[in-house]
Design a protein around this motif. Structure first.
Motif, PDB file in Angstrom:
ATOM      1  N   GLY A  25       0.633 -38.070 -17.447  1.00 23.05           N
ATOM      2  CA  GLY A  25       1.215 -37.481 -18.619  1.00 23.05           C
ATOM      3  C   GLY A  25       2.560 -38.261 -17.317  1.00 23.05           C
ATOM      4  O   GLY A  25       2.581 -39.225 -17.224  1.00 23.05           O
ATOM      5  N   PRO A  26       3.607 -37.317 -18.499  1.00 27.34           N
ATOM      6  CA  PRO A  26       5.058 -38.256 -18.461  1.00 27.34           C
ATOM      7  C   PRO A  26       4.699 -38.110 -16.297  1.00 27.34           C
ATOM      8  O   PRO A  26       5.932 -38.826 -16.041  1.00 27.34           O
ATOM      9  N   ARG A  27       4.831 -36.908 -15.893  1.00 26.66           N
ATOM     10  CA  ARG A  27       4.061 -37.161 -14.322  1.00 26.66           C
ATOM     11  C   ARG A  27       3.292 -36.895 -13.819  1.00 26.66           C
ATOM     12  O   ARG A  27       2.626 -36.107 -13.162  1.00 26.66           O
ATOM     13  N   PRO A  28       2.424 -38.327 -13.760  1.00 25.25           N
ATOM     14  CA  PRO A  28       0.938 -38.309 -13.362  1.00 25.25           C
ATOM     15  C   PRO A  28       1.167 -38.144 -11.882  1.00 25.25           C
ATOM     16  O   PRO A  28       1.636 -38.007 -11.128  1.00 25.25           O
ATOM     17  N   TYR A  29       0.393 -37.559 -11.906  1.00 24.21           N
ATOM     18  CA  TYR A  29      -0.637 -36.980 -10.424  1.00 24.21           C
ATOM     19  C   TYR A  29      -1.832 -36.855 -10.017  1.00 24.21           C
ATOM     20  O   TYR A  29      -2.571 -37.447 -10.819  1.00 24.21           O
ATOM     21  N   ARG A  30      -2.649 -37.466  -8.537  1.00 22.34           N
ATOM     22  CA  ARG A  30      -4.299 -37.072  -8.365  1.00 22.34           C
ATOM     23  C   ARG A  30      -4.234 -36.199  -7.268  1.00 22.34           C
ATOM     24  O   ARG A  30      -3.243 -35.746  -6.773  1.00 22.34           O
ATOM     25  N   LEU A  31      -5.650 -35.498  -7.389  1.00 24.64           N
ATOM     26  CA  LEU A  31      -5.747 -34.464  -6.602  1.00 24.64           C
ATOM     27  C   LEU A  31      -7.080 -34.131  -6.502  1.00 24.64           C
ATOM     28  O   LEU A  31      -8.298 -34.859  -7.291  1.00 24.64           O
ATOM     29  N   SER A  32      -7.406 -34.206  -4.424  1.00 21.51           N
ATOM     30  CA  SER A  32      -8.582 -34.444  -4.376  1.00 21.51           C
ATOM     31  C   SER A  32      -8.897 -33.157  -4.437  1.00 21.51           C
ATOM     32  O   SER A  32      -8.774 -32.247  -5.011  1.00 21.51           O
ATOM     33  N   LEU A  33     -10.115 -33.063  -4.324  1.00 24.10           N
ATOM     34  CA  LEU A  33     -11.903 -32.001  -4.543  1.00 24.10           C
ATOM     35  C   LEU A  33     -10.660 -30.323  -3.336  1.00 24.10           C
ATOM     36  O   LEU A  33     -10.637 -29.589  -3.919  1.00 24.10           O
ATOM     37  N   ALA A  34     -10.244 -30.981  -2.458  1.00 18.49           N
ATOM     38  CA  ALA A  34      -9.720 -29.691  -1.636  1.00 18.49           C
ATOM     39  C   ALA A  34      -8.387 -29.555  -2.062  1.00 18.49           C
ATOM     40  O   ALA A  34      -7.961 -28.072  -2.011  1.00 18.49           O
ATOM     41  N   GLU A  35      -8.115 -29.913  -2.244  1.00 18.95           N
ATOM     42  CA  GLU A  35      -6.436 -29.454  -3.024  1.00 18.95           C
ATOM     43  C   GLU A  35      -6.868 -29.159  -4.569  1.00 18.95           C
ATOM     44  O   GLU A  35      -5.688 -28.486  -4.831  1.00 18.95           O
ATOM     45  N   LEU A  36      -7.775 -29.220  -5.084  1.00 13.90           N
ATOM     46  CA  LEU A  36      -8.013 -28.222  -6.394  1.00 13.90           C
ATOM     47  C   LEU A  36      -8.525 -27.189  -6.081  1.00 13.90           C
ATOM     48  O   LEU A  36      -8.046 -26.136  -6.530  1.00 13.90           O
ATOM     49  N   ARG A  37      -9.406 -27.245  -4.956  1.00 18.18           N
ATOM     50  CA  ARG A  37      -9.374 -25.756  -4.138  1.00 18.18           C
ATOM     51  C   ARG A  37      -8.461 -24.603  -3.933  1.00 18.18           C
ATOM     52  O   ARG A  37      -8.783 -23.384  -3.940  1.00 18.18           O
ATOM     53  N   LEU A  60      -2.773 -27.145 -15.188  1.00 11.99           N
ATOM     54  CA  LEU A  60      -2.676 -28.688 -14.941  1.00 11.99           C
ATOM     55  C   LEU A  60      -1.670 -29.570 -15.615  1.00 11.99           C
ATOM     56  O   LEU A  60      -1.391 -30.451 -15.106  1.00 11.99           O
ATOM     57  N   LEU A  61      -1.475 -29.234 -16.940  1.00 14.43           N
ATOM     58  CA  LEU A  61      -0.867 -29.939 -18.044  1.00 14.43           C
ATOM     59  C   LEU A  61       0.020 -29.989 -17.537  1.00 14.43           C
ATOM     60  O   LEU A  61       1.324 -30.347 -17.752  1.00 14.43           O
ATOM     61  N   ALA A  62       1.102 -28.705 -17.368  1.00 12.60           N
ATOM     62  CA  ALA A  62       2.450 -28.170 -16.952  1.00 12.60           C
ATOM     63  C   ALA A  62       2.599 -29.089 -15.297  1.00 12.60           C
ATOM     64  O   ALA A  62       3.975 -29.358 -15.756  1.00 12.60           O
ATOM     65  N   ARG A  63       1.897 -29.464 -14.581  1.00 16.01           N
ATOM     66  CA  ARG A  63       2.443 -29.893 -13.609  1.00 16.01           C
ATOM     67  C   ARG A  63       2.509 -31.204 -14.232  1.00 16.01           C
ATOM     68  O   ARG A  63       3.333 -32.213 -13.110  1.00 16.01           O
ATOM     69  N   ALA A  64       2.216 -31.771 -14.801  1.00 17.25           N
ATOM     70  CA  ALA A  64       2.346 -33.008 -15.084  1.00 17.25           C
ATOM     71  C   ALA A  64       3.543 -33.735 -16.535  1.00 17.25           C
ATOM     72  O   ALA A  64       3.246 -34.567 -17.435  1.00 17.25           O
ATOM     73  N   GLY A  65       3.961 -32.289 -17.005  1.00 12.33           N
ATOM     74  CA  GLY A  65       5.024 -31.851 -17.767  1.00 12.33           C
ATOM     75  C   GLY A  65       4.756 -32.267 -19.182  1.00 12.33           C
ATOM     76  O   GLY A  65       5.401 -33.235 -20.033  1.00 12.33           O
ATOM     77  N   ALA A  66       3.498 -32.195 -19.549  1.00  7.82           N
ATOM     78  CA  ALA A  66       3.232 -32.545 -20.652  1.00  7.82           C
ATOM     79  C   ALA A  66       3.813 -31.255 -21.957  1.00  7.82           C
ATOM     80  O   ALA A  66       4.221 -30.551 -21.635  1.00  7.82           O
ATOM     81  N   PRO A  67       3.943 -31.966 -22.918  1.00 11.60           N
ATOM     82  CA  PRO A  67       4.971 -31.915 -23.892  1.00 11.60           C
ATOM     83  C   PRO A  67       4.123 -30.191 -24.479  1.00 11.60           C
ATOM     84  O   PRO A  67       2.944 -30.523 -24.677  1.00 11.60           O
ATOM     85  N   ALA A  68       5.093 -29.348 -24.912  1.00 12.71           N
ATOM     86  CA  ALA A  68       4.135 -28.033 -26.039  1.00 12.71           C
ATOM     87  C   ALA A  68       3.092 -28.763 -27.116  1.00 12.71           C
ATOM     88  O   ALA A  68       3.554 -29.270 -27.735  1.00 12.71           O
ATOM     89  N   GLY A  69       2.167 -28.554 -27.044  1.00 16.08           N
ATOM     90  CA  GLY A  69       1.117 -29.307 -28.309  1.00 16.08           C
ATOM     91  C   GLY A  69       0.783 -29.975 -27.960  1.00 16.08           C
ATOM     92  O   GLY A  69       0.333 -31.025 -29.057  1.00 16.08           O
ATOM     93  N   SER A  70       0.659 -30.548 -26.944  1.00 19.14           N
ATOM     94  CA  SER A  70      -0.221 -31.246 -26.431  1.00 19.14           C
ATOM     95  C   SER A  70      -2.005 -31.271 -26.324  1.00 19.14           C
ATOM     96  O   SER A  70      -2.016 -30.679 -26.305  1.00 19.14           O
ATOM     97  N   ALA A  71      -2.483 -32.547 -26.891  1.00 18.52           N
ATOM     98  CA  ALA A  71      -3.910 -32.957 -26.902  1.00 18.52           C
ATOM     99  C   ALA A  71      -4.078 -33.247 -25.644  1.00 18.52           C
ATOM    100  O   ALA A  71      -3.708 -34.151 -25.283  1.00 18.52           O
ATOM    101  N   GLU A 127      -6.008 -37.064 -19.653  1.00 18.86           N
ATOM    102  CA  GLU A 127      -5.108 -37.542 -19.825  1.00 18.86           C
ATOM    103  C   GLU A 127      -4.569 -37.572 -21.469  1.00 18.86           C
ATOM    104  O   GLU A 127      -4.280 -36.684 -22.026  1.00 18.86           O
ATOM    105  N   VAL A 128      -2.912 -36.840 -21.512  1.00 17.76           N
ATOM    106  CA  VAL A 128      -1.709 -35.918 -21.846  1.00 17.76           C
ATOM    107  C   VAL A 128      -2.237 -37.179 -23.488  1.00 17.76           C
ATOM    108  O   VAL A 128      -1.600 -38.252 -23.042  1.00 17.76           O
ATOM    109  N   LEU A 129      -2.508 -36.556 -24.300  1.00 13.84           N
ATOM    110  CA  LEU A 129      -1.906 -37.318 -25.663  1.00 13.84           C
ATOM    111  C   LEU A 129      -0.971 -36.845 -26.718  1.00 13.84           C
ATOM    112  O   LEU A 129      -0.188 -38.139 -27.241  1.00 13.84           O
ATOM    113  N   GLY A 130       0.019 -36.338 -25.988  1.00  8.45           N
ATOM    114  CA  GLY A 130       1.190 -35.967 -27.025  1.00  8.45           C
ATOM    115  C   GLY A 130       0.900 -35.233 -28.297  1.00  8.45           C
ATOM    116  O   GLY A 130      -0.001 -34.968 -29.005  1.00  8.45           O
TER     117      GLY A 130
END
Length: 371
Positions: free
Chosen positions: A248-260, A291-302, A368-371
């Motif tokens: 998204g606007p602020r892309p990032y990666r997470l391992s399974l351990a980080e997701l947990r 997850l989307l908020a952390r990526a900076g997804a705008p409101a109403g994003s698909a 993937e944030v589509l906006g």
């Protein structure tokens, strides 16, 4: 030419008459109408037109479970009804001469289209519940357009037969025909038995009667049925360096351990499949909205979700904003208190309210944030 079913006097039963046909037609028409409307709802949820995607509702949570369950239940109930209706009217199908005028020929052509489309629709629908596709054409698209063809043929048939239907609609004005009541009771009993013996795959309190349905909720890994296994998808072994990419606007990666380690949420949500079966489970994982908020997804994003599987029609799934923003939509890591198995989507899968099972993507690797 007038041999076999074409010969005079070939049909001797008195039940080949209009009143019986009208009663069965009412029952069959109700089943087909319910099947058509719920099937249309299923099609719009699976493959909505562009203008509708933002308006698809994520609530009620069990919406798709109910509508698709009714779709399969009414479709299966329509099979014995269609057989009984055809038995009642089939002497008319062999009347001679085949066409007495142009209008009569067009009427019979319309009946042929109606009968053929209804029988093909019910047959392909039944085989779809078994996940058996012995034909070269795509099921979903063909099933959709056959439904419209059947409904169109039915409306034309009703318009042509309206005077006859009106004369025989009310039974009080009709003489009691010997055997009619017993025949109709037998048809009703057959429909009831078929319905009770298959509806348990959707209706929890009928599970003990679920004798003929192709799926029994409660069977399968973790007590949940599986349509596409990890072996079929080629995802039995997950790469040891697997990471989730949230783009998204602020892309990032997470391992399974980080997701947990992220805040975990639980939701009681059903898996409901197009074949008619459904079952609820307790899912736990990270909320999609977080997850989307952390990526900076705008409101109403698909969002677009991609699976680890290398092929398949639902390897990539798009999720409209109403689902992505629903707090019940999870990137699930656990089900009913245990870690996901490979068949249920390990290391992570989507679970969202009011969505078809084919869109609850397993083995997620990218969001993937589509906006």
């Amino acid at each position: 030419m007038r041999r076999g079913p074409f010969r005079e006097g070939a049909f001797t039963s008195a039940l080949h008459e209009p009143r019986t046909a009208v009663v069965l037609g009412r029952w069959l028409g109700a089943a087909l109408l319910l099947c058509f409307l719920t099937g249309l709802a299923s099609h719009l949820l699976q493959d909505p037109p562009h203008w509708l995607t933002g308006a698809l509702p994520s609530r009620p949570v069990n919406g798709y479970r109910v509508t698709q369950g009714l779709h399969v239940i009414s479709g299966i109930a329509a099979i014995p009804l269609a057989g009984a209706k055809l038995w009642t009217v089939y002497p008319r199908l062999f009347e001679w001469p085949p066409a007495r005028s142009i209008l009569h020929a067009l009427e019979r052509l319309g009946i042929a289209v109606l009968v053929a489309s209804v029988l093909l629709e019910l047959t392909t629908g039944l085989l779809n519940t078994l996940q058996w596709y012995p034909w070269p054409f795509p099921f979903r698209q063909t099933h959709f357009w056959l439904a419209w063809l059947a409904v169109g043929g039915l409306l034309i048939h009703l318009a042509v037969k309206a005077p006859l239907i009106a004369r025989h609609w009310r039974g009080r004005r009709q003489a009691q025909l010997a055997g009619r009541r017993g025949f109709l009771l037998s048809v009703g009993a057959a429909v009831g038995v078929v319905t009770l013996a298959t509806a348990g795959q959707t209706v929890p309190w009928l599970r003990s009667l679920d004798l003929l349905a192709p799926r029994r909720p409660g069977d399968g890994p973790d007590g949940l049925p599986v349509n596409r296994t990890a072996a079929q998808a080629g995802t039995v072994t997950v790469p040891p360096d697997w990471q989730l990419l949230v783009d998204g606007p602020r892309p990032y990666r997470l391992s399974l351990a980080e997701l947990r380690e992220l805040p975990q949420h639980e939701a009681e949500l059903p898996i409901a499949c197009v074949e008619g079966w459904s079952v609820s489970a307790r899912w736990a994982g990270v909320r999609m909205v977080d997850l989307l908020a952390r990526a900076g997804a705008p409101a109403g994003s698909a969002v677009r979700v991609t699976s680890l599987e290398t092929a398949g029609p639902y390897r990539v799934m798009e999720m409209p904003a109403p689902y992505a923003e629903d707090p019940l939509t999870l990137l699930a890591l656990r089900v009913d208190g245990t870690e996901l198995t490979a068949d249920h989507g390990f290391p992570a899968r989507i679970i969202a309210p009011n969505r078809p099972g084919v869109l609850q993507t397993k083995w997620v690797t990218r969001i993937e944030v589509l906006g």
